[in-house]
Design an enzyme around this catalytic site. Structure first.
Site, PDB file in Angstrom:
ATOM      1  NE  ARG A  71      -6.908  30.703 -23.230  1.00  0.00           N
ATOM      2  CZ  ARG A  71      -7.722  29.759 -22.789  1.00  0.00           C
ATOM      3  NH1 ARG A  71      -8.717  29.354 -23.557  1.00  0.00           N
ATOM      4  NH2 ARG A  71      -7.547  29.221 -21.608  1.00  0.00           N
ATOM      5  CE  LYS A 104       0.683  21.861 -18.370  1.00  0.00           C
ATOM      6  NZ  LYS A 104       0.921  22.848 -19.469  1.00  0.00           N
ATOM      7  CB  SER A 133      -5.607  26.025 -14.106  1.00  0.00           C
ATOM      8  OG  SER A 133      -5.186  25.870 -15.448  1.00  0.00           O
ATOM      9  CG  ASP A 158       3.826  24.387 -19.916  1.00  0.00           C
ATOM     10  OD1 ASP A 158       3.978  23.222 -19.480  1.00  0.00           O
ATOM     11  OD2 ASP A 158       2.756  25.006 -19.841  1.00  0.00           O
ATOM     12  CG  ASP A 213       0.080  28.815 -24.891  1.00  0.00           C
ATOM     13  OD1 ASP A 213       1.217  28.303 -24.890  1.00  0.00           O
ATOM     14  OD2 ASP A 213      -0.648  28.847 -23.880  1.00  0.00           O
ATOM     15  CG  ASP A 257       8.564   9.274 -21.682  1.00  0.00           C
ATOM     16  OD1 ASP A 257       8.752   8.080 -21.351  1.00  0.00           O
ATOM     17  OD2 ASP A 257       8.183   9.618 -22.811  1.00  0.00           O
ATOM     18  CB  ILE A 258      10.902   6.163 -18.497  1.00  0.00           C
ATOM     19  CG1 ILE A 258      11.650   6.362 -19.830  1.00  0.00           C
ATOM     20  CG2 ILE A 258       9.681   5.268 -18.662  1.00  0.00           C
ATOM     21  CD1 ILE A 258      12.303   5.094 -20.368  1.00  0.00           C
ATOM     22  CE  LYS A 286       2.730  28.425 -19.549  1.00  0.00           C
ATOM     23  NZ  LYS A 286       2.343  27.431 -20.566  1.00  0.00           N
TER      24      LYS A 286
HETATM   25  O1  C5P Z   1      -4.503  31.354 -22.001  1.00  0.00           O
HETATM   26  P1  C5P Z   1      -4.341  30.999 -20.564  1.00  0.00           P
HETATM   27  O2  C5P Z   1      -4.007  32.192 -19.704  1.00  0.00           O
HETATM   28  O3  C5P Z   1      -5.464  30.188 -20.019  1.00  0.00           O
HETATM   29  O4  C5P Z   1      -3.023  30.079 -20.576  1.00  0.00           O
HETATM   30  C1  C5P Z   1      -2.582  29.356 -19.462  1.00  0.00           C
HETATM   31  C2  C5P Z   1      -1.280  28.687 -19.801  1.00  0.00           C
HETATM   32  O5  C5P Z   1      -0.829  27.932 -18.700  1.00  0.00           O
HETATM   33  C3  C5P Z   1      -1.358  27.728 -20.970  1.00  0.00           C
HETATM   34  O6  C5P Z   1      -0.097  27.752 -21.619  1.00  0.00           O
HETATM   35  C4  C5P Z   1      -1.590  26.386 -20.311  1.00  0.00           C
HETATM   36  O7  C5P Z   1      -1.073  25.334 -21.097  1.00  0.00           O
HETATM   37  C5  C5P Z   1      -0.775  26.542 -19.038  1.00  0.00           C
HETATM   38  N1  C5P Z   1      -1.180  25.741 -17.893  1.00  0.00           N
HETATM   39  C6  C5P Z   1      -2.447  25.798 -17.327  1.00  0.00           C
HETATM   40  N2  C5P Z   1      -2.743  25.046 -16.224  1.00  0.00           N
HETATM   41  C7  C5P Z   1      -1.816  24.257 -15.676  1.00  0.00           C
HETATM   42  C8  C5P Z   1      -0.525  24.201 -16.199  1.00  0.00           C
HETATM   43  C9  C5P Z   1      -0.244  24.980 -17.319  1.00  0.00           C
HETATM   44  O8  C5P Z   1      -3.297  26.553 -17.828  1.00  0.00           O
HETATM   45  N3  C5P Z   1      -2.066  23.611 -14.567  1.00  0.00           N
END
Ligand code: C5P
Length: 216
Positions: A191, A60, A115, A58, A9, A63-64, A31
Site C-alpha cells: 500500500r 500462502k 506481520s 503469495d 494487491d 494444504d496436504i 509479489k
Molecule cells: O500493503 P502492505 O505493504 O501492508 O502489504 C504487505 C503484503 O505482504 C501483503 O500482500 C500481505 O498479504 C503480505 N504479507 C504480510 N505479512 C506476512 C506475509 C505476507 O503482510 N507475514
C-alpha cells in the site's frame, strides 16, 4: 543487500499493470497474491512477464502434500519464479512446495511469522523458530518474517542463517524501511507504494533508500 519487492494487491488488472510498469525501474521483484489473481486470473502472470522482473506467488499455500504439489505446479507452469507457502502444515506439505519449486528452477519461501497484530495469537515465540527450522531442513530458499517486529527478524536470522528473509509490513503496517533493510534480503511493500498519489515516485524514493543501504 535487500531487494525491493512490490506487493501488487490491486483488483483492477489494467491499473495493476499501469502501477507495475511505472514502478518497474525501481523494483527487484513483484509479489502477486489472491486479490489480483482472483480478480484478473492467472493470465496476469504472462501480462506482467515483459517487465522482466521475477514474479512471486503469495498464495500462502497450506494444504496436504498432494494438493500443495498440485498448486505449486500450477503456479510455476503459469510462469511464476517463486512461491510462498505456510510452514505450520508440516514437513511433508512444505517439501511438496519446495520440490515443485526446485523442479522448475524456482524458489520457495515459508511464512515463519506474520506481520499483523493478530499473528501473535498463534505465531508465538518458539513456534516461528520451529517453522523457520523446518524451512531450513526442507531446503526452502528462505522465510517470510515481519518488518513490524525487527527483533523477531533478528531471532529468526539466527535460525535460517544465510537463507533469505523477505519481510512485509513496511510503511502502512508500521514497519520502518531503514531499520529493516540491514536485516533482510528483501522488503515487501504494498500500500505504501501502490496507494501513494504517485506510485512511481514513492517506489523511486524507497529504491534510493535501498540503494543507499546497499552501498553503505
Ligand atoms: O500493503 P502492505 O505493504 O501492508 O502489504 C504487505 C503484503 O505482504 C501483503 O500482500 C500481505 O498479504 C503480505 N504479507 C504480510 N505479512 C506476512 C506475509 C505476507 O503482510 N507475514
Amino acid at each position: 543487500m535487500a531487494d525491493l519487492i512490490l506487493a501488487l494487491d490491486l483488483l483492477d488488472p489494467m491499473y495493476a499493470r499501469e502501477v507495475a510498469e511505472s514502478c518497474a525501474a525501481s523494483l527487484d521483484a513483484i509479489k502477486l497474491g489472491y486479490p489480483l489473481i482472483l480478480s484478473a486470473g492467472l493470465g496476469v502472470v504472462k501480462d506482467l512477464a515483459d517487465l522482466g522482473l521475477p514474479l512471486i506467488a503469495d498464495f500462502k499455500v497450506a494444504d496436504i502434500p498432494n494438493t500443495n504439489g498440485l498448486i505449486a505446479n500450477q503456479v510455476f507452469s503459469a510462469g511464476f519464479d517463486a512461491i510462498i507457502c505456510h510452514g505450520f502444515t508440516g514437513r511433508d506439505a512444505v517439501e511438496a512446495c519446495v520440490d515443485a519449486a526446485h523442479a522448475y528452477g524456482g524458489e520457495c519461501f515459508v511464512v515463519a511469522e506474520m506481520s499483523h497484530p493478530g499473528a501473535l495469537s498463534f505465531f508465538s515465540r518458539g513456534v516461528a523458530e520451529q517453522i523457520a527450522t523446518l524451512a531450513v531442513e526442507c531446503r526452502a530458499d528462505g522465510i517470510i518474517a515481519p518488518a513490524t517486529r525487527p527483533e523477531r527478524i533478528r531471532a529468526l536470522r539466527s535460525v535460517v542463517r544465510s537463507r533469505k528473509i523477505y519481510s512485509p509490513g513496511i510503511g502502512t503496517q508500521g514497519g520502518d524501511l531503514r531499520s529493516v533493510l540491514p536485516l533482510v534480503e528483501g522488503v515487501i511493500v504494498g500500500r505504501t507504494i501502490y496507494g501513494a498519489a504517485d506510485p512511481a515516485k514513492e517506489a523511486a524514493v524507497m529504491a534510493a533508500i535501498v540503494n543507499d543501504e546497499r552501498s553503505s
